[in-house]
Design an enzyme around this catalytic site. Structure first.
Site: not given
Length: 547
Positions: A183, A258-260
């Site tokens: 996300t 960026l958020e994994t």
């Protein structure tokens, strides 16, 4: 040449391994350059790795600069490992973009990277990793305005040298469970100049999302949800200037955090980071001329812009929707407390539209002055402005100037510190026109600069992340001179006797406020503040508007 991660996919590179890796690439390829851009709080240097197909490693007006930041929270290390591989692969295959300078911060929070352990209990690997706080236990992703960390000061100097058009900050999420590995949130569009906001939301992001789907990583907005679970609706992130993307936006650069997903296997998270960073780079290559033209247009518009937003609030009247890949949420008794607890059932995945609120409106705004006047006594603030590319003009002689002066009339501060500060909110001011003496060496800050957004948002005390909010000017809130009540009693009585208007004010206030009427000291203080004896500098904000 394999990275430590590639040798064991549940490992992330240590600080010495990271720097050694980029040093080897620098030695092996003429298109790569590793430089030291300053010190960090732990005493180690902060590095920047540059990739340029033409071997020219400075920002140039005819090519995009893409800045990628890694390890601001070293316990979220996917970007560190992904960028090590991406840099090698681009160089080895000779596939560097021709019109993009790729600038990679290998690891930003060096102190946190060296403080290795297992502090993230909700995260699925790697085995060990760095810590969120830096060597001073600061969260560096809250430091981009106050700039207390040496890391931040080095970053700002580097940023102003590069003046990137596009920025990525690689992170790992925390919170709800869902199917997405990846996300992200983009710079809050409603804070950007329309030339940037329209392009970012209508063209750049849709193209990125298509590229991610093609690589097997369908994305969703960062999961910041309204209720207990994501199904209740997602809310756009209000990234104020204290955050990396909010800081970049002050200089007409659009960015992505960026958020994994923390509970996906580490290899999937690293791959997702690689895919995202490469996709943004390739789109920068394809869209270079448009990106450059949009930033130039925004810079010129901001020079002329008259009104600036100081704070923003969510517009709940506008609701969009996004496709979300989630898991059904339910409740069951806790094995610990016996009370109701939330869980997500991975045996019940779903794909459906969920509400999405991502429209923000200006909550407070201000018209810029022609210039600000800053007394040279405030060297810390002057240093901040200079480091961030603001042009300041020193007065060549002592000058008496008519200025608009703010008095701080109210503000709120928390009971406990936030990032080492008692952050001021709800700031209210009143304005007086005053003729004040300034001195040779004091500064004028003209508001015809591309950095106007930074200038206004930091110098106007009502800004969410203003220098006043971050306690740079708290000494003005202290009263320096007082009165002895047993002496001032006679003076006050004489003042009231000679001034009918003052006597009327005192009587009206007594009639309206019983606590005031019952407090002799409060009444003396009220009179004292109406007299020439009361210091003019108390609560007077020391940055002045020249209109």
């Amino acid at each position: 040449m394999l990275t430590p991660y590639e040798r064991d996919t549940n490992q992330t590179a240590t600080y010495p391994q990271i720097i050694s890796w980029y040093q080897q690439l620098d030695k092996q390829y003429d298109q790569a350059k590793l430089i030291e851009i300053g010190k960090t709080d732990i005493g180690k240097p902060l590095h920047l790795f540059l990739l340029a197909a033409d071997k020219q490693f400075t920002a140039r007006p005819n090519r995009v600069t893409l800045l990628i930041n890694n390890g601001i929270h070293p316990g979220e290390p996917e970007g560190i490992d992904a960028c090590m591989m991406l840099a090698r692969d681009l160089l080895k295959a000779n596939k560097l973009p021709k019109n993009v300078l790729v600038a990679i911060v290998p690891v930003y929070n060096v102190g946190g990277c060296l403080n290795r352990g297992v502090s993230r209990v909700n995260q699925n690997g790697p085995d060990t990793y760095g810590f969120r706080g830096n060597a001073r236990n600061l969260n560096l992703n809250r430091d981009f305005i106050k700039a207390e960390a040496e890391n931040t000061r080095a970053f700002q100097t580097m940023y102003q040298s590069l003046k990137p058009q596009v920025f990525i900050d690689n992170h790992t999420s925390d919170g709800a469970d869902y199917q997405h590995v990846l996300t992200y949130f983009a710079t809050q569009k409603d804070k950007l100049h329309p030339a940037l906001a329209g392009y970012m939301t209508q063209r750049f992001q849709p193209e990125i999302d298509k590229m991610l789907v093609a690589k097997g990583f369908p994305s969703a907005p960062y999961v910041n949800h309204a209720g207990d679970t994501p199904e209740s609706g997602l809310i756009g992130y209000n990234d104020s200037p204290r955050y990396s993307t909010g800081y970049a936006a002050l200089f007409n650069c659009f960015g992505f955090t960026l958020e994994t997903h923390m509970w996906k296997p580490y290899p999937a998270r690293v791959t997702a980071s690689y895919v995202f960073d490469e996709a943004v780079m390739r789109l920068c290559e394809r869209e270079a001329q448009t990106i450059l033209a949009n930033q130039q247009r925004a810079n010129e518009a901001v020079r002329q812009q008259k009104t600036f937003g100081l704070s923003y609030k969510l517009d709940r009247s506008k609701v969009d929707s996004v496709m979300f890949l989630g898991y059904e949420a339910a409740y069951k008794p806790s094995d610990v407390s016996g009370l109701k607890r939330l869980y997500y059932d991975r045996n019940k995945p779903f794909k459906k539209q969920v509400p999405y609120l991502n429209n923000f409106v200006v909550d407070a705004q201000i018209d810029k002055p022609r210039a600000y006047v800053i007394p040279q006594a405030w060297q810390e603030v002057i240093g901040e402005l200079k480091r961030n590319g603001v042009t300041l003009q020193p007065l060549s002689k002592d000058s008496l100037l008519t200025v608009s002066a703010y008095y701080i009339t109210d503000f709120k501060s928390p009971q406990r510190p936030y990032e080492g500060h008692y952050l001021h909110t709800g700031v209210k001011v009143r304005t007086e026109s005053q003729k004040l003496q300034f001195y040779k060496g004091d500064y004028l800050v003209q508001t015809n600069q591309a950095a106007n957004q930074y200038i206004v948002e930091t110098l106007e005390p009502q800004g969410v992340d203003s220098f006043f909010a971050w306690n740079f000017f708290d000494s003005i809130l202290d009263q320096k001179e007082y009165f002895a009540d047993y002496i001032f009693e006679d003076t006050a009585a004489e003042l009231v006797r000679k001034d009918p208007a003052l006597r009327k004010q005192l009587e009206e206030k007594r009639a309206a406020d019983k606590a005031f009427a019952d407090n002799a000291d409060a009444q003396l203080n009220f009179i004292y503040r109406q007299t020439p004896y009361y210091e003019k500098t108390h609560n007077r904000y020391p940055i002045y508007r020249l209109n």
